[in-house]
Design a protein around this motif. Sequence first.
Motif, PDB file in Angstrom:
ATOM      1  N   LEU A 240       0.994   6.095   2.031  1.00 49.35           N
ATOM      2  CA  LEU A 240      -0.098   6.447   1.125  1.00 49.35           C
ATOM      3  C   LEU A 240      -1.420   5.811   1.539  1.00 49.35           C
ATOM      4  O   LEU A 240      -2.450   6.495   1.661  1.00 49.35           O
TER       5      LEU A 240
ATOM      6  N   GLU B  47       2.966  15.669   3.729  1.00 55.12           N
ATOM      7  CA  GLU B  47       4.018  15.068   2.911  1.00 55.12           C
ATOM      8  C   GLU B  47       5.283  14.785   3.727  1.00 55.12           C
ATOM      9  O   GLU B  47       5.897  13.716   3.584  1.00 55.12           O
TER      10      GLU B  47
ATOM     11  N   SER C 140      -1.720   9.264   4.293  1.00 58.15           N
ATOM     12  CA  SER C 140      -2.025  10.372   3.389  1.00 58.15           C
ATOM     13  C   SER C 140      -3.312  10.161   2.601  1.00 58.15           C
ATOM     14  O   SER C 140      -4.169  11.041   2.527  1.00 58.15           O
ATOM     15  N   ARG C 141      -3.428   8.997   1.972  1.00 54.45           N
ATOM     16  CA  ARG C 141      -4.571   8.631   1.127  1.00 54.45           C
ATOM     17  C   ARG C 141      -4.710   9.533  -0.106  1.00 54.45           C
ATOM     18  O   ARG C 141      -5.748   9.541  -0.760  1.00 54.45           O
ATOM     19  N   LYS C 142      -3.687  10.298  -0.414  1.00 60.34           N
ATOM     20  CA  LYS C 142      -3.686  11.089  -1.645  1.00 60.34           C
ATOM     21  C   LYS C 142      -2.245  11.307  -2.093  1.00 60.34           C
ATOM     22  O   LYS C 142      -1.317  11.330  -1.273  1.00 60.34           O
TER      23      LYS C 142
ATOM     24  N   THR D 141       0.433  13.759  -4.076  1.00 60.59           N
ATOM     25  CA  THR D 141       0.768  15.070  -4.633  1.00 60.59           C
ATOM     26  C   THR D 141       2.208  15.000  -5.140  1.00 60.59           C
ATOM     27  O   THR D 141       2.947  14.060  -4.823  1.00 60.59           O
TER      28      THR D 141
END
Length: 424
Positions: free
Chosen positions: A177, A152, A181-183, A185
């Motif tokens: 993203l 993050e 990261s591809r996720k 939170t």
Amino acid sequence: MKTTAQIKKNYQLIKFQKLVIVSLLIGFLSALLGISLKKMTEYYEEIFFHQADSNPLFLLLFPIFGLSVIYFLRLYLFKKKENKGIKEVFESTHSKTKNLPSYKIPSHTINGLLTVIFGGSTGIEVSTVVATATIGSVAHQKENVFRQYKTELICAGVAAGITALFSSPIAGILFALEVISRKVTRAFVIANLIAVSIAFGLLTLLKEEPLFSVAVTTWHLRAIPYFILLGILAGINSVYLTKCVLFFKSRFAKIETHYYKIIIGSAILSISLFIFPQLYGEGYHAIKEIMNSNNEIPLTFTLAFTFLSILLLKPIVTSITLASGGDGGVFAPSLFIGAFLGILVASVLNTFFDTQIIPVNFMIIGMAAVLSASIHAPFTAIFLVCGLTNNYTLFFPILAACLISKYTAKMIYPDTVYTFVPSI
């Protein structure tokens, strides 16, 4: 029970406060680095390009000088380690123990600057991404409470850096993203929103202008088939760029003496720049020149040959710049290729088929489409290019072309320069 619950609540509050504070710092430092590198690159690239344009001898001297300085800096200052680009960021986010060392900040900043201002046919975007990712990585190591937020905080640095370069906070978050990261939170949302807000605030305070000042007022439904055609061609060109980068890197990797790489690379780069000065550095100067006169350009054989040659040569000289030791990536080359592809397609259609389409629209759509296909991140490309022009008139044509180009590229070749893993 109440005491335990209260302690837990207080701990979560403290953790949240610290996350906010560190995100503010990462956003500010990353944006400052991105803006400073962009300003320095624009300033010195203009000076050196003007000198080279006035005296072609400099086209022979600048590349070998720039690549040599970078080599000696890496040898004696930056621990003799090669820069791997965005793959370094992937390696860090995918590993609990591997972090980006702090020297990556000056290493990528200085080497990215030197590569571009001395004619290396790439851009500072990837250098900025890795340097700002390192800011996030260093921050996450400072306190135990940040250990779980490694990805993050790295993404927060990257998002702020992209925002600083392209004046688009949405593109910054989407790149973090889609590519890294591809996720999503809760910590990702908080850290990245804060970081890009600080970056955009700094841009507003400094009154940064869009990179390309161009008036886009309309587009026509009858041009939709041509947008689709442009998307397909953009996908094909992006695969050509990817293949070139991978091919020349593998070939140059076999040359054991590094200075031979510099000599070969700078010789090819110098000859290419001598024939086509448009290939110098990021190439944004060439894009601006065409955008300012695109409606006045009649397609001649010489012009068509020039555009085609640039489209064929740009991926090669970009690849050789990177393979011979330059610092950069495919961001700026993708935008450059897309702009020239767009103007060529528009000129051919208008000259031979009397379609009466708007050339500047095709340049902008082409930039987004090639970038989308090159990094497999269509939504990043859309908002990034809209941010570059500070205009969202072409949002839907860009969206269509970006999706078509991405899936065209994936059908032909599934990897990008970021995701390719060489077979051992």
